[in-house]
Write an enzyme that holds these catalytic residues in place. Structure first.
Site, PDB file in Angstrom:
ATOM      1  N   LYS A   1     -11.701   1.193  -1.941  1.00  0.00           N
ATOM      2  CA  LYS A   1     -10.662   1.579  -3.090  1.00  0.00           C
ATOM      3  C   LYS A   1     -11.288   1.571  -4.437  1.00  0.00           C
ATOM      4  O   LYS A   1     -12.010   2.072  -4.811  1.00  0.00           O
ATOM      5  CB  LYS A   1      -9.439   0.531  -2.776  1.00  0.00           C
ATOM      6  CG  LYS A   1      -8.879   1.055  -1.309  1.00  0.00           C
ATOM      7  CD  LYS A   1      -7.740   0.451  -0.714  1.00  0.00           C
ATOM      8  CE  LYS A   1      -7.600   1.033   0.819  1.00  0.00           C
ATOM      9  NZ  LYS A   1      -7.184   0.028   1.504  1.00  0.00           N
TER      10      LYS A   1
ATOM     11  N   SER B   1       0.772  -1.219   0.099  1.00  0.00           N
ATOM     12  CA  SER B   1       0.121   0.011  -0.037  1.00  0.00           C
ATOM     13  C   SER B   1       0.868   1.279  -0.089  1.00  0.00           C
ATOM     14  O   SER B   1       0.299   2.462  -0.559  1.00  0.00           O
ATOM     15  CB  SER B   1      -0.971  -0.022   1.178  1.00  0.00           C
ATOM     16  OG  SER B   1      -0.193  -0.207   2.375  1.00  0.00           O
TER      17      SER B   1
ATOM     18  N   HIS C   1      -5.233  -3.280  -2.940  1.00  0.00           N
ATOM     19  CA  HIS C   1      -4.797  -2.425  -4.021  1.00  0.00           C
ATOM     20  C   HIS C   1      -4.897  -2.820  -5.374  1.00  0.00           C
ATOM     21  O   HIS C   1      -4.438  -2.217  -6.608  1.00  0.00           O
ATOM     22  CB  HIS C   1      -3.452  -1.563  -3.715  1.00  0.00           C
ATOM     23  CG  HIS C   1      -3.787  -0.953  -2.322  1.00  0.00           C
ATOM     24  ND1 HIS C   1      -4.007   0.518  -2.352  1.00  0.00           N
ATOM     25  CD2 HIS C   1      -3.267  -1.285  -1.206  1.00  0.00           C
ATOM     26  CE1 HIS C   1      -4.181   0.954  -0.935  1.00  0.00           C
ATOM     27  NE2 HIS C   1      -3.600  -0.037  -0.178  1.00  0.00           N
TER      28      HIS C   1
HETATM   29  C1  LIG Z   1      -7.059   0.052   3.135  1.00  0.00           C
HETATM   30  C2  LIG Z   1      -6.117  -1.233   3.340  1.00  0.00           C
HETATM   31  C3  LIG Z   1      -6.865  -1.979   4.280  1.00  0.00           C
HETATM   32  C4  LIG Z   1      -8.115  -1.732   4.991  1.00  0.00           C
HETATM   33  O1  LIG Z   1      -9.270  -1.903   4.441  1.00  0.00           O
HETATM   34  P1  LIG Z   1     -10.304  -0.926   4.931  1.00  0.00           P
HETATM   35  O2  LIG Z   1     -11.479  -1.222   4.277  1.00  0.00           O
HETATM   36  O3  LIG Z   1      -9.774   0.648   4.616  1.00  0.00           O
HETATM   37  O4  LIG Z   1     -10.452  -0.998   6.395  1.00  0.00           O
HETATM   38  C5  LIG Z   1      -6.340  -3.464   4.458  1.00  0.00           C
HETATM   39  N1  LIG Z   1      -5.197  -3.763   3.665  1.00  0.00           N
HETATM   40  C6  LIG Z   1      -4.524  -2.993   3.094  1.00  0.00           C
HETATM   41  C7  LIG Z   1      -3.245  -3.380   2.063  1.00  0.00           C
HETATM   42  C8  LIG Z   1      -4.985  -1.639   2.789  1.00  0.00           C
HETATM   43  O5  LIG Z   1      -4.654  -0.824   1.761  1.00  0.00           O
END
Ligand SMILES: *Cc1c(COP(=O)(O)O)cnc(C)c1O
Length: 387
Positions: A239, A179, A207
């Protein structure tokens, strides 16, 4: 002053003195290539809305229609009476899209990761995590009570050495796309290493899902892995899909075990059903219209070529996350402020989110951007970098 207040003040002050004080910008607009903050319009290069779906008219309309029909709140947890038709339909659609028996919705990716790891693992087991994994995977691994080991970033060789010393059930958990770095895990190699050591691979594709792979099904599709090579798949809906929540996909028994025992699933209110309905629309857009993914990859290529010509230190990444390594935390903040002064919103990422002395500008590109906006970004980056 009471003890609690004194401690909290000291914590905040330490952050400030280390140059790591964090603050929030308050948006006054939807997500998009441009956003408004404090009455000013900025070009937005820090959201994870990779396909530009967070404010898509069809997704918004579907949310509104579903709210008319199902109301706003889900009213209860899934096991009580909060599991409604849109949740169920979304789970079935996600299972089909990812080629798995079943999928299970969680309220967030953070909860999904912690929920899965604490349910699958027990004391006496071993969990192996890439050093640069997302905080939620690390927290879940630590909370599980299993023996916890971090391996060198993207090193199947280091993983293999550690797996050889593992006990009990061995679970390897990695981000599909990291991330804060944007690079991909070597999934085929990791899957082979897991197979050789009878370990189970879990991939967090927050991602990659929606962005990578022929159909946008994510890192596993891109790596050509079959479901049994990475039996536990987690991806988020906040995302690329532009909504909220997350899901875990896998075998029938995996999902059944999570429903029975995952505390982060059981003891929390279900997502609003309208959010599930809106996500179904996003998933449909993802499947019907591949141009967003194609456009995003064109922009990524354009950005990387431009950055190379300008000799900007972009990190090795094929994903929508294109960080610029600055190292020094104060300098990263200074650059972020200078760019904001020019109307560009780009966040500086500092420790403890990233290792010491690897502060960076985390630039994210989305399908909502135009080629011209990428050129504007490059111009300002080069100019600020030189100063
Ligand atoms: C954003 C993210 C999460 C958490 O997801 P949310 O729905 O925002 O709680 C978990 N793992 C990765 C790699 C992320 O980038």
């Amino acid at each position: 002053m009471d003890a609690l207040t004194a401690r909290l003040q000291e914590q905040v002050e330490q952050r400030r003195q280390a140059g790591l004080y964090r603050s929030r910008s308050t948006l006054e607009s939807p997500q998009g290539a441009q956003v408004r903050v404090a009455g000013q319009t900025y070009l937005n290069f820090c959201s994870n809305d990779y396909l530009g779906l967070a404010a898509h008219p069809r997704v918004v309309a579907r949310l509104q229609q579903a709210a008319q029909r199902y109301g706003v709140g889900s009213g209860a947890s899934h096991l009580v009476c909060g599991h409604s038709a849109p949740h169920h339909e979304l789970e079935e659609a996600l299972a089909e899209f990812t080629g798995r028996d079943r999928a299970l919705l969680y309220s967030s990716g953070y909860m999904a990761n912690v929920g899965v790891l604490t349910t699958l693992l027990r004391r006496g087991d071993s969990v192996f995590e890439d050093r640069l994994n997302h905080a939620s995977l690390l927290d879940g691994g630590l909370a599980s009570g299993a023996k916890f080991a971090r391996f060198t970033h993207n090193s199947a060789a280091d993983l293999a050495r550690r797996l050889a010393r593992g006990t009990g059930l061995r679970l390897v958990a990695v981000d599909g796309v990291f991330s804060m770095d944007g690079d991909e895990a070597p999934l085929a190699e990791l899957a082979a290493t897991c197979a050789a050591h009878e370990a189970c691979l879990m991939v967090d594709d927050a991602h990659g899902f929606g962005v990578l792979g022929e159909r946008g099904a994510g890192s596993l599709e891109q790596a050509g892995l079959a479901a049994d090579q990475a039996p536990v798949l987690m991806a988020t809906l906040g995302k690329a899909l532009g909504t909220a929540g997350a899901f875990v996909a896998g075998s029938d028994v995996l999902v059944e075990a999570l429903i029975q025992a995952s505390r982060n699933y059981i003891y929390t209110t279900a997502l609003p059903p309208a959010v599930a309905a809106a996500t179904l629309e996003s998933l449909r857009l993802l499947q019907e219209e591949s141009w967003r993914r194609d456009h995003l990859h064109t922009l990524i290529k354009r950005f990387r070529e431009g950055a190379r010509q300008l000799e900007l230190p972009v990190m090795e990444s094929r994903s929508a996350i294109q960080p610029l390594l600055v190292n020094d935390a104060d300098k990263a903040m200074e650059l972020s402020r200078a760019l904001a002064g020019r109307g560009l919103l780009i966040s500086a990422i500092r420790p403890p989110t990233v290792p010491a002395n690897t502060s960076r500008l985390r630039i994210t590109l989305t399908a909502a951007h135009s080629e011209q906006q990428i050129d504007t970004l490059l111009d300002h980056l080069a100019d600020c970098w030189r100063r």
